[in-house]
Design a protein around this motif. Structure first.
Motif, PDB file in Angstrom:
ATOM      1  N   TYR A 170       3.915  19.574 -10.847  1.00 53.71           N
ATOM      2  CA  TYR A 170       5.061  20.258 -11.438  1.00 53.71           C
ATOM      3  C   TYR A 170       4.777  20.653 -12.880  1.00 53.71           C
ATOM      4  O   TYR A 170       5.095  21.771 -13.308  1.00 53.71           O
ATOM      5  N   GLU A 171       4.137  19.737 -13.607  1.00 52.22           N
ATOM      6  CA  GLU A 171       3.783  20.058 -14.990  1.00 52.22           C
ATOM      7  C   GLU A 171       2.781  21.203 -15.045  1.00 52.22           C
ATOM      8  O   GLU A 171       2.886  22.105 -15.896  1.00 52.22           O
ATOM      9  N   ILE A 172       1.792  21.156 -14.140  1.00 54.82           N
ATOM     10  CA  ILE A 172       0.805  22.240 -14.097  1.00 54.82           C
ATOM     11  C   ILE A 172       1.478  23.559 -13.754  1.00 54.82           C
ATOM     12  O   ILE A 172       1.166  24.618 -14.323  1.00 54.82           O
ATOM     13  N   GLU A 173       2.435  23.491 -12.802  1.00 52.79           N
ATOM     14  CA  GLU A 173       3.158  24.704 -12.420  1.00 52.79           C
ATOM     15  C   GLU A 173       3.937  25.264 -13.611  1.00 52.79           C
ATOM     16  O   GLU A 173       3.985  26.489 -13.831  1.00 52.79           O
ATOM     17  N   LEU A 174       4.559  24.358 -14.401  1.00 55.87           N
ATOM     18  CA  LEU A 174       5.287  24.820 -15.597  1.00 55.87           C
ATOM     19  C   LEU A 174       4.334  25.470 -16.595  1.00 55.87           C
ATOM     20  O   LEU A 174       4.645  26.523 -17.187  1.00 55.87           O
ATOM     21  N   VAL A 175       3.172  24.829 -16.784  1.00 57.17           N
ATOM     22  CA  VAL A 175       2.189  25.401 -17.715  1.00 57.17           C
ATOM     23  C   VAL A 175       1.707  26.754 -17.216  1.00 57.17           C
ATOM     24  O   VAL A 175       1.560  27.720 -18.002  1.00 57.17           O
ATOM     25  N   LYS A 203       0.828  -1.200   0.000  1.00 55.50           N
ATOM     26  CA  LYS A 203       0.000   0.000   0.000  1.00 55.50           C
ATOM     27  C   LYS A 203       0.866   1.254   0.000  1.00 55.50           C
ATOM     28  O   LYS A 203       0.565   2.247  -0.688  1.00 55.50           O
ATOM     29  N   PHE A 204       1.963   1.213   0.764  1.00 55.38           N
ATOM     30  CA  PHE A 204       2.882   2.356   0.765  1.00 55.38           C
ATOM     31  C   PHE A 204       3.463   2.596  -0.621  1.00 55.38           C
ATOM     32  O   PHE A 204       3.612   3.742  -1.057  1.00 55.38           O
ATOM     33  N   LYS A 205       3.799   1.506  -1.329  1.00 57.07           N
ATOM     34  CA  LYS A 205       4.340   1.663  -2.678  1.00 57.07           C
ATOM     35  C   LYS A 205       3.308   2.288  -3.602  1.00 57.07           C
ATOM     36  O   LYS A 205       3.636   3.167  -4.415  1.00 57.07           O
ATOM     37  N   GLN A 206       2.061   1.835  -3.473  1.00 57.07           N
ATOM     38  CA  GLN A 206       1.012   2.425  -4.297  1.00 57.07           C
ATOM     39  C   GLN A 206       0.824   3.902  -3.979  1.00 57.07           C
ATOM     40  O   GLN A 206       0.698   4.739  -4.884  1.00 57.07           O
ATOM     41  N   LEU A 207       0.811   4.210  -2.670  1.00 56.99           N
ATOM     42  CA  LEU A 207       0.656   5.614  -2.278  1.00 56.99           C
ATOM     43  C   LEU A 207       1.849   6.445  -2.726  1.00 56.99           C
ATOM     44  O   LEU A 207       1.690   7.605  -3.147  1.00 56.99           O
ATOM     45  N   GLU A 208       3.055   5.848  -2.630  1.00 57.71           N
ATOM     46  CA  GLU A 208       4.240   6.573  -3.065  1.00 57.71           C
ATOM     47  C   GLU A 208       4.199   6.829  -4.569  1.00 57.71           C
ATOM     48  O   GLU A 208       4.522   7.933  -5.038  1.00 57.71           O
ATOM     49  N   SER A 229       1.479   7.002  -6.381  1.00 58.03           N
ATOM     50  CA  SER A 229       0.450   8.022  -6.589  1.00 58.03           C
ATOM     51  C   SER A 229       0.966   9.406  -6.219  1.00 58.03           C
ATOM     52  O   SER A 229       0.718  10.394  -6.928  1.00 58.03           O
ATOM     53  N   TRP A 230       1.728   9.457  -5.095  1.00 54.10           N
ATOM     54  CA  TRP A 230       2.281  10.756  -4.665  1.00 54.10           C
ATOM     55  C   TRP A 230       3.269  11.296  -5.689  1.00 54.10           C
ATOM     56  O   TRP A 230       3.259  12.476  -6.025  1.00 54.10           O
ATOM     57  N   VAL A 231       4.136  10.400  -6.214  1.00 59.15           N
ATOM     58  CA  VAL A 231       5.091  10.834  -7.235  1.00 59.15           C
ATOM     59  C   VAL A 231       4.351  11.330  -8.471  1.00 59.15           C
ATOM     60  O   VAL A 231       4.713  12.351  -9.081  1.00 59.15           O
ATOM     61  N   GLY A 232       3.285  10.597  -8.865  1.00 54.93           N
ATOM     62  CA  GLY A 232       2.513  11.035 -10.026  1.00 54.93           C
ATOM     63  C   GLY A 232       1.862  12.390  -9.805  1.00 54.93           C
ATOM     64  O   GLY A 232       1.869  13.252 -10.700  1.00 54.93           O
ATOM     65  N   LEU A 233       1.288  12.576  -8.593  1.00 55.77           N
ATOM     66  CA  LEU A 233       0.648  13.855  -8.297  1.00 55.77           C
ATOM     67  C   LEU A 233       1.665  14.986  -8.241  1.00 55.77           C
ATOM     68  O   LEU A 233       1.407  16.098  -8.738  1.00 55.77           O
TER      69      LEU A 233
END
Length: 221
Positions: free
Chosen positions: A197-202, A181-186, A188-192
């Motif tokens: 970061y991409e949104i911030e660049l845009v 579960k931690f790996k999944q959350l990690e 997901s956290w990395v993806g978010l």
């Protein structure tokens, strides 16, 4: 993470821990062992400043169960004296002393002693006969009792080991499930974080474009 306890244990039914030894990594890295010992030393400083953890108890009396015979034997050992030879006088049948060879009382005492010795030997023979007759059955009964007790203790030991094994399995499964579960959350956290970061660049790109548009519009006016 709650950890179950053994059945019948006085410890709390659930203990929250913050470590997952089945999935945690990095224990063999340099400095980790030293850091762990440092934490242990810091924790030990909070204890009472004494190495004798029994000092709050009354002094131990080592002589409370000593009998007179035990005390005498301990004194003999301390003095390095030899053990007394086994006395066989009660098994002897001495005649009257030479000075009392014609004394009827002395001979009566010798005869009484002979009768006592004879009765003692008869009693020993009776005990041996009883042992030969009933000793085997008594020992069989005693051995059966010991075997039953040993089997009961073995069953208890087996049950406790089974409980320990089940707890270890449950702990490992719960930690592996938590690790997944931690790996999944990690992930997901990395993806978010990457998406933010991409949104911030845009957003920065749009701000730059808006600023350039406003600047171009101001120059045109």
């Amino acid at each position: 993470m709650p950890v179950p306890s053994l059945k019948g244990s006085s410890q709390p039914s659930s203990i929250f821990i913050d470590a997952l030894p089945y999935i945690d990594q990095g224990y063999d890295e340099p400095g980790v062992r030293e850091a762990a010992f440092k934490l242990i030393e810091e924790e030990m400083r909070t204890f009472r400043p004494s190495r004798n953890y029994l000092e709050h108890l009354p002094p131990l009396n080592l002589h409370s169960f000593e009998t007179v015979l035990i005390k005498a034997e301990m004194e003999r050992l301390q003095k390095n004296q030899p053990m007394d030879v086994l006395s066989m006088k009660r098994y002897e049948l001495p005649p009257p002393p030479p000075g009392r060879a014609s004394d009827l009382v002395a001979w009566t005492e010798c005869v009484d002693n002979s009768f006592a010795q004879l009765e003692h030997q008869m009693l020993r023979i009776t005990n041996l006969e009883l042992m030969l007759e009933n000793g085997c059955e008594a020992w069989k009964s005693h051995i059966k009792l010991l075997t039953t007790m040993a089997n009961e203790e073995q069953k208890k030991l087996h049950d406790i080991r089974k409980q320990i094994q089940e707890i270890n399995w449950d702990r490992k499964k719960s930690q592996l499930d938590a690790g997944e579960k931690f790996k999944q959350l990690e992930t997901s956290w990395v993806g978010l974080v990457s998406k933010n970061y991409e949104i911030e660049l845009v957003c920065n790109d749009l701000r730059n474009k808006i600023a350039q548009a406003k600047k171009s519009k101001g120059l045109q006016q």
